[in-house]
Write a protein that holds these residues in place. Structure first.
Motif, PDB file in Angstrom:
ATOM      1  N   HIS A  51      35.595  42.202  12.261  1.00  0.00           N
ATOM      2  CA  HIS A  51      36.639  43.223  12.285  1.00  0.00           C
ATOM      3  C   HIS A  51      37.934  42.640  12.848  1.00  0.00           C
ATOM      4  CE1 HIS A  51      38.711  47.036  13.049  1.00  0.00           C
ATOM      5  NE2 HIS A  51      37.842  47.591  12.214  1.00  0.00           N
ATOM      6  N   PRO A  52      39.080  42.994  12.287  1.00  0.00           N
ATOM      7  CA  PRO A  52      40.355  42.453  12.800  1.00  0.00           C
ATOM      8  C   PRO A  52      40.546  42.667  14.299  1.00  0.00           C
ATOM      9  CG  PRO A  52      40.704  43.626  10.729  1.00  0.00           C
ATOM     10  CD  PRO A  52      39.284  43.874  11.113  1.00  0.00           C
ATOM     11  N   SER A  53      39.968  43.720  14.835  1.00  0.00           N
ATOM     12  CA  SER A  53      40.130  43.986  16.270  1.00  0.00           C
ATOM     13  C   SER A  53      39.400  42.981  17.139  1.00  0.00           C
ATOM     14  CB  SER A  53      39.638  45.392  16.595  1.00  0.00           C
ATOM     15  OG  SER A  53      38.246  45.522  16.314  1.00  0.00           O
ATOM     16  N   ASN A  54      38.496  42.190  16.543  1.00  0.00           N
ATOM     17  CA  ASN A  54      37.738  41.191  17.306  1.00  0.00           C
ATOM     18  C   ASN A  54      38.409  39.828  17.305  1.00  0.00           C
ATOM     19  OD1 ASN A  54      35.363  40.567  18.886  1.00  0.00           O
ATOM     20  ND2 ASN A  54      34.581  39.421  17.136  1.00  0.00           N
ATOM     21  N   LEU A  55      39.560  39.712  16.666  1.00  0.00           N
ATOM     22  CA  LEU A  55      40.268  38.431  16.634  1.00  0.00           C
ATOM     23  C   LEU A  55      40.857  38.101  17.995  1.00  0.00           C
ATOM     24  CD1 LEU A  55      42.149  38.751  13.220  1.00  0.00           C
ATOM     25  CD2 LEU A  55      40.216  37.241  13.733  1.00  0.00           C
ATOM     26  N   GLU A  56      40.813  36.829  18.363  1.00  0.00           N
ATOM     27  CA  GLU A  56      41.382  36.343  19.611  1.00  0.00           C
ATOM     28  C   GLU A  56      42.397  35.251  19.273  1.00  0.00           C
ATOM     29  OE1 GLU A  56      38.259  35.585  22.711  1.00  0.00           O
ATOM     30  OE2 GLU A  56      36.923  36.026  21.023  1.00  0.00           O
ATOM     31  N   GLY A  57      43.644  35.472  19.612  1.00  0.00           N
ATOM     32  CA  GLY A  57      44.652  34.468  19.315  1.00  0.00           C
ATOM     33  C   GLY A  57      46.018  34.869  19.814  1.00  0.00           C
ATOM     34  N   THR A  58      46.986  33.986  19.630  1.00  0.00           N
ATOM     35  CA  THR A  58      48.360  34.270  20.004  1.00  0.00           C
ATOM     36  C   THR A  58      48.973  35.222  18.989  1.00  0.00           C
ATOM     37  OG1 THR A  58      49.259  32.448  18.702  1.00  0.00           O
ATOM     38  CG2 THR A  58      48.528  31.932  20.956  1.00  0.00           C
ATOM     39  N   PRO A  59      50.084  35.845  19.319  1.00  0.00           N
ATOM     40  CA  PRO A  59      50.740  36.708  18.328  1.00  0.00           C
ATOM     41  C   PRO A  59      51.037  35.980  17.027  1.00  0.00           C
ATOM     42  CG  PRO A  59      51.666  37.103  20.501  1.00  0.00           C
ATOM     43  CD  PRO A  59      50.747  35.931  20.642  1.00  0.00           C
ATOM     44  N   GLU A  60      51.418  34.717  17.130  1.00  0.00           N
ATOM     45  CA  GLU A  60      51.719  33.948  15.923  1.00  0.00           C
ATOM     46  C   GLU A  60      50.455  33.732  15.093  1.00  0.00           C
ATOM     47  OE1 GLU A  60      54.750  33.424  18.929  1.00  0.00           O
ATOM     48  OE2 GLU A  60      52.573  33.068  19.001  1.00  0.00           O
ATOM     49  N   GLN A  61      49.345  33.432  15.759  1.00  0.00           N
ATOM     50  CA  GLN A  61      48.087  33.236  15.037  1.00  0.00           C
ATOM     51  C   GLN A  61      47.615  34.533  14.389  1.00  0.00           C
ATOM     52  OE1 GLN A  61      45.891  31.662  18.385  1.00  0.00           O
ATOM     53  NE2 GLN A  61      45.923  29.575  17.554  1.00  0.00           N
ATOM     54  N   LEU A  62      47.688  35.615  15.119  1.00  0.00           N
ATOM     55  CA  LEU A  62      47.258  36.899  14.568  1.00  0.00           C
ATOM     56  C   LEU A  62      48.080  37.277  13.341  1.00  0.00           C
ATOM     57  CD1 LEU A  62      46.749  38.914  17.882  1.00  0.00           C
ATOM     58  CD2 LEU A  62      44.972  37.948  16.414  1.00  0.00           C
ATOM     59  N   ALA A  63      49.369  36.994  13.401  1.00  0.00           N
ATOM     60  CA  ALA A  63      50.234  37.289  12.252  1.00  0.00           C
ATOM     61  C   ALA A  63      49.854  36.423  11.053  1.00  0.00           C
ATOM     62  CB  ALA A  63      51.694  37.081  12.640  1.00  0.00           C
ATOM     63  N   ALA A  64      49.509  35.163  11.304  1.00  0.00           N
ATOM     64  CA  ALA A  64      49.152  34.254  10.216  1.00  0.00           C
ATOM     65  C   ALA A  64      47.813  34.639   9.592  1.00  0.00           C
ATOM     66  CB  ALA A  64      49.091  32.818  10.733  1.00  0.00           C
ATOM     67  N   TRP A  65      46.878  35.113  10.407  1.00  0.00           N
ATOM     68  CA  TRP A  65      45.559  35.471   9.893  1.00  0.00           C
ATOM     69  C   TRP A  65      45.574  36.782   9.107  1.00  0.00           C
ATOM     70  CZ3 TRP A  65      43.391  34.479  15.435  1.00  0.00           C
ATOM     71  CH2 TRP A  65      43.300  33.103  15.658  1.00  0.00           C
ATOM     72  N   GLY A  66      46.388  37.726   9.494  1.00  0.00           N
ATOM     73  CA  GLY A  66      46.428  39.002   8.798  1.00  0.00           C
ATOM     74  C   GLY A  66      45.246  39.887   9.141  1.00  0.00           C
ATOM     75  N   THR A  67      44.965  40.851   8.294  1.00  0.00           N
ATOM     76  CA  THR A  67      43.912  41.838   8.563  1.00  0.00           C
ATOM     77  C   THR A  67      42.770  41.796   7.557  1.00  0.00           C
ATOM     78  OG1 THR A  67      45.130  43.511   7.313  1.00  0.00           O
ATOM     79  CG2 THR A  67      45.535  43.408   9.697  1.00  0.00           C
ATOM     80  N   GLU A  68      42.835  40.903   6.571  1.00  0.00           N
ATOM     81  CA  GLU A  68      41.724  40.747   5.632  1.00  0.00           C
ATOM     82  C   GLU A  68      41.764  39.358   5.014  1.00  0.00           C
ATOM     83  OE1 GLU A  68      41.464  43.568   2.438  1.00  0.00           O
ATOM     84  OE2 GLU A  68      39.302  43.261   2.221  1.00  0.00           O
ATOM     85  N   SER A  69      40.588  38.809   4.774  1.00  0.00           N
ATOM     86  CA  SER A  69      40.485  37.489   4.163  1.00  0.00           C
ATOM     87  C   SER A  69      41.081  37.488   2.758  1.00  0.00           C
ATOM     88  CB  SER A  69      39.017  37.055   4.093  1.00  0.00           C
ATOM     89  OG  SER A  69      38.466  36.880   5.380  1.00  0.00           O
ATOM     90  N   VAL A  70      41.433  36.298   2.286  1.00  0.00           N
ATOM     91  CA  VAL A  70      41.978  36.130   0.937  1.00  0.00           C
ATOM     92  C   VAL A  70      40.901  36.477  -0.089  1.00  0.00           C
ATOM     93  CG1 VAL A  70      42.917  34.477  -0.724  1.00  0.00           C
ATOM     94  CG2 VAL A  70      43.607  34.381   1.698  1.00  0.00           C
ATOM     95  N   ILE A  71      41.275  37.172  -1.134  1.00  0.00           N
ATOM     96  CA  ILE A  71      40.328  37.679  -2.127  1.00  0.00           C
ATOM     97  C   ILE A  71      40.529  36.948  -3.455  1.00  0.00           C
ATOM     98  CG2 ILE A  71      39.659  39.722  -3.463  1.00  0.00           C
ATOM     99  CD1 ILE A  71      40.543  41.403  -1.026  1.00  0.00           C
ATOM    100  N   THR A  72      39.405  36.515  -4.067  1.00  0.00           N
ATOM    101  CA  THR A  72      39.469  35.839  -5.365  1.00  0.00           C
ATOM    102  C   THR A  72      39.175  36.776  -6.526  1.00  0.00           C
ATOM    103  OG1 THR A  72      37.129  35.204  -5.244  1.00  0.00           O
ATOM    104  CG2 THR A  72      38.748  33.644  -4.346  1.00  0.00           C
ATOM    105  N   GLY A  73      38.607  37.938  -6.239  1.00  0.00           N
ATOM    106  CA  GLY A  73      38.274  38.888  -7.298  1.00  0.00           C
ATOM    107  C   GLY A  73      37.394  39.993  -6.742  1.00  0.00           C
ATOM    108  N   TYR A  74      36.884  40.833  -7.643  1.00  0.00           N
ATOM    109  CA  TYR A  74      36.056  41.975  -7.234  1.00  0.00           C
ATOM    110  C   TYR A  74      34.875  42.102  -8.186  1.00  0.00           C
ATOM    111  CZ  TYR A  74      40.018  43.558  -4.380  1.00  0.00           C
ATOM    112  OH  TYR A  74      41.028  43.645  -3.457  1.00  0.00           O
TER     113      TYR A  74
END
Length: 729
Positions: free
Chosen positions: A126-149
């Motif tokens: 869950h995005p709320s479980n991420l641990e990092g600096t503000p810059e890292q959190l911004a780079a990671w975003g809130t969902e992994s990259v998606i290739t399709g569905y």
């Protein structure tokens, strides 16, 4: 020059440079440029039109699979996730019902932290479980990259997963090992890429949707063929070939199967094969395919419909030859150091079937080894943990021996890098043995599929970091949550509340004095495991009685009375076990430091006065390091044999052979004279003692020599002795 650059952009830049400027892009040594989300620090050098890029990451795993009759309680599979940069966290993905029309996203493979970001796959990712600096959190975003569905099914099962799926609530379990392969595709997120799925997502979808090994294999194979399979690395060239294939070890409560998959020659599909492990056999895979000749008429094989056509149109095999298609020979490729893979397979099979006397040396495809061997002893989880902790001890390849192990037998051999201006060819012209136990393991597990117990007791033994310096926790899939010590943390920051970091800290420190400290680590592992086994036995005995009264059918997910109580107990047990294990390992590092430090071992630690015993170094190592050729000891009249530290002395350089011989002769003369003087002194003392005893003896009082000596030296002035008061000290 050194750059900070997005990995996906770097791969595209490399390809663009090659295409537009005619430059050669060197394949990286043992690393990936394949994860577009992360920022990498890379070294780039340009010399005479040649671009050399070094990035360091690797994903090389070992998996052992055990048939139903060979295992102590049924089939087992294992996995060591050996990756230097990977996310080591464990996740519990809850069972879930999905609304009609829901689409399941396919996430791009991303080994680095965070490997998955999703609000729909449990607390760990869950995005709320991420641990990092503000810059890292911004780079990671809130969902992994998606290739399709793909369309979501009505209901998905609960499972444990790390970088790959591990086990679901129906005791279906999967291990993984990346393999070299001939063909590979590119994911849809890069220009020209047409493949949508990688093996990590395949394993997760299989455990979400299936309950048997055959069902899982068919589903994963179909997904790869229909969606297009891409590898964990897609920079191209030999690096992509090195990770183009995958081996999965799949077990349910009755069967064990080996599954292989790779891309096809179009980059839009895949080829795959699976072979059943006989019930009384075991098999192992270590970064190279092990399935050889496919028998189309045997029920022990499953394979993709295109497997023969792809081989024929690439002139890799012909039906007309009458030969069975050899999957490894046709779809695999040989690496520059085949022993990296074949030696681990040899070691695992030899430990489980020693009477076969399998040769340690073989060809690049391991042709001297069978697909599987009959286990010569009952295989327990402890047997598999022992193999995972192996460094080839007692063999010619023993990593605890030799100069590279240092004076204290450290088995770690760091990954190669182009230091001191080495070229890639120079680096790969040599090498160290690669053991099953590995310092850069993110996590490992032993999964047991047990037909004799209810599915609600689906259990794995799970450890983080190097198997040789970790303990395995018993974790039940039915537990509603996991200890935070396993669901948090990253390589960005040391945290002693995270299990991984405690294992790593103790393991790294023990490696400094390995020959001595390894026993302390082993003792810790043994008493922790024995306690946990006893706890597991008591827990399961009590719970099985409850579950017999209210059988678990997998539909209520703990809603009914007995099932709900069992889930509560399992959750409590999982957390208590994790907390206990963490506390014990938190105490190990301080104990190692206080016992082994600065070349000494602390002894008499339970007595009023401690004694520090010097370790020093073995003679063979001193000889190898030139100890006896540098600071020469001085001996002769007037020289005392004393040194305030192990190497105190004065330099004696530049002495020619004649002078050295003269010094040796002088030393011999000195010691000969010293010996004669001591001998003469002893003789005179004995003569004097004889005359004294004779003069003091009486006819009726024969005194033995011992009594006379005691009287002479102790009784003569005994009355004059008085203790010195403490105040005068």
């Amino acid at each position: 020059m050194k750059l900070l650059i997005n990995a996906g952009v770097l791969a595209l830049l490399a390809a663009t440079c090659a295409a537009e400027n005619g430059l050669q892009v060197t394949d990286v040594v043992d690393e990936k440029l394949s994860q577009p989300q992360k920022i990498l620090e890379v070294d780039v050098s340009i010399d005479h039109g040649h671009v050399d890029v070094d990035v360091y990451e690797a994903d090389r795993c070992t998996s052992i699979i055990v048939g139903a009759k060979a295992g102590s309680e049924g089939p087992m599979t294992t996995h060591t996730a050996d990756c230097m940069n990977c996310d080591f966290r464990l996740a519990k993905v809850p069972a879930r019902d999905w609304p009609a029309g829901t689409m399941r996203p396919l996430y791009v493979y991303h080994g680095n932290y965070p490997s998955v970001i999703s609000a729909h796959r449990g607390a760990t990712w869950h995005p709320s479980n991420l641990e990092g600096t503000p810059e890292q959190l911004a780079a990671w975003g809130t969902e992994s990259v998606i290739t399709g569905y793909i369309p979501q099914v009505k209901h998905t099962y609960a499972l444990y997963e790390g970088g790959y799926a591990i086990m679901n609530e129906h005791q279906l379990a999967i291990g993984e090992s990346t393999c070299a392969a001939r063909f590979y595709g590119f994911p849809t997120i890069v220009p020209g890429g047409k493949a949508k799925i990688e093996v990590s997502e395949m394993t997760k979808i299989a455990l979400e949707r299936t309950t048997t090994a055959r069902e899982a294999i068919q589903l994963m194979g179909d997904l790869a063929v229909e969606l297009g399979f891409y590898p964990a690395d897609w920079v191209g060239g030999d690096m992509s070939k090195g990770e183009a294939g995958e081996a999965l070890t799949v077990v349910d409560k009755t069967e064990a199967w080996m599954f292989h998959v790779s891309g096809d020659d179009t980059g839009t599909s895949a080829v795959w094969v699976a072979q059943r492990v006989p019930p009384d056999h075991v098999a192992a895979v270590a970064n190279a395919f092990v399935i050889r000749k496919i028998d189309p008429d045997s029920p022990d094989f499953m394979y993709s419909p295109n497997i023969f056509a792809v081989a024929e149109r690439n002139n890799l095999w012909s039906r007309a030859s009458g030969e069975k298609l050899d999957f490894l020979a046709v779809y695999g490729v040989q690496r520059s150091h085949p022993e990296y893979a074949t030696r681990r397979v040899w070691r695992a099979l030899s430990l489980l079937a020693p009477s076969l006397n399998l040769p340690a040396e073989t060809d690049g495809f391991g042709s001297d080894y069978p697909f599987s061997v009959k286990a010569e002893k009952t295989v327990t989880p402890e047997v598999l943990m022992g193999i995972f902790r192996d460094h080839y001890e007692g063999t010619p390849y023993d990593l605890t021996q030799g100069l590279a192990a240092g004076p204290y037998g450290d088995p770690a051999r760091w990954d190669g890098a182009q230091t001191d201006n080495m070229t890639r060819v120079e680096l790969l012209s040599g090498g160290f043995e690669r053991a099953i136990s590995m310092f850069r393991t993110s996590y490992s597990f032993v999964a047991q599929s047990r037909a004799a117990v209810p599915d609600q007791l689906a259990r794995i033994w799970y450890g983080q970091y190097n198997p040789a310096s970790c303990s395995y926790a018993p974790l039940y899939v039915a537990s509603e949550s996991l200890p935070t010590s396993y669901t948090s943390g990253s390589l960005f920051k040391y945290d002693n509340k995270v299990a991984f970091w405690n294992f790593l800290a103790a393991g790294n420190y023990a490696g400094r004095f390995y020959r001595y400290a390894v026993q302390e680590v082993a003792n810790t592992q043994t008493y922790i495991h024995n306690k946990l086994v006893a706890d597991v036995t008591a827990l399961e005995t009590a719970l099985i009685a409850k579950l017999k009264a209210d059988p678990y059918d997998g539909a209520d997910h703990g809603a009914s009375g007995a099932n709900s109580a069992v889930i509560t107990q399992l959750t409590t047990f999982v957390h208590a076990s994790g907390d206990y294990l963490l506390k014990e390992w938190q105490g190990l590092l301080p104990r190692l430091i206080s016992t082994y430090h600065d070349g000494m071992i602390a002894t008499r630690t339970g007595m009023p006065e401690i004694m520090m015993r010097r370790l020093f170094y073995p003679k063979w190592w001193l000889q190898a390091t030139g100890y006896f050729e540098t600071l020469k000891g001085q001996f002769g009249p007037g020289v005392i044999l004393f040194a305030p530290n192990p190497t105190a002395g004065s330099a004696n350089t530049g002495v020619d052979a004649d002078a050295a011989e003269a010094q040796t002769s002088s030393n011999l003369g000195y010691y000969a004279g010293l010996f004669l003087t001591s001998l003469l002194s002893c003789v005179l003392t004995m003569v004097a003692m004889h005359y004294y005893l004779k003069s003091t003896a009486t006819p009726n009082n024969n005194i033995g020599a011992g009594s006379a000596v005691s009287k002479l030296f102790f009784n003569s002035r005994r009355a004059d002795y008085a203790p010195i008061p403490d105040a005068n000290l």
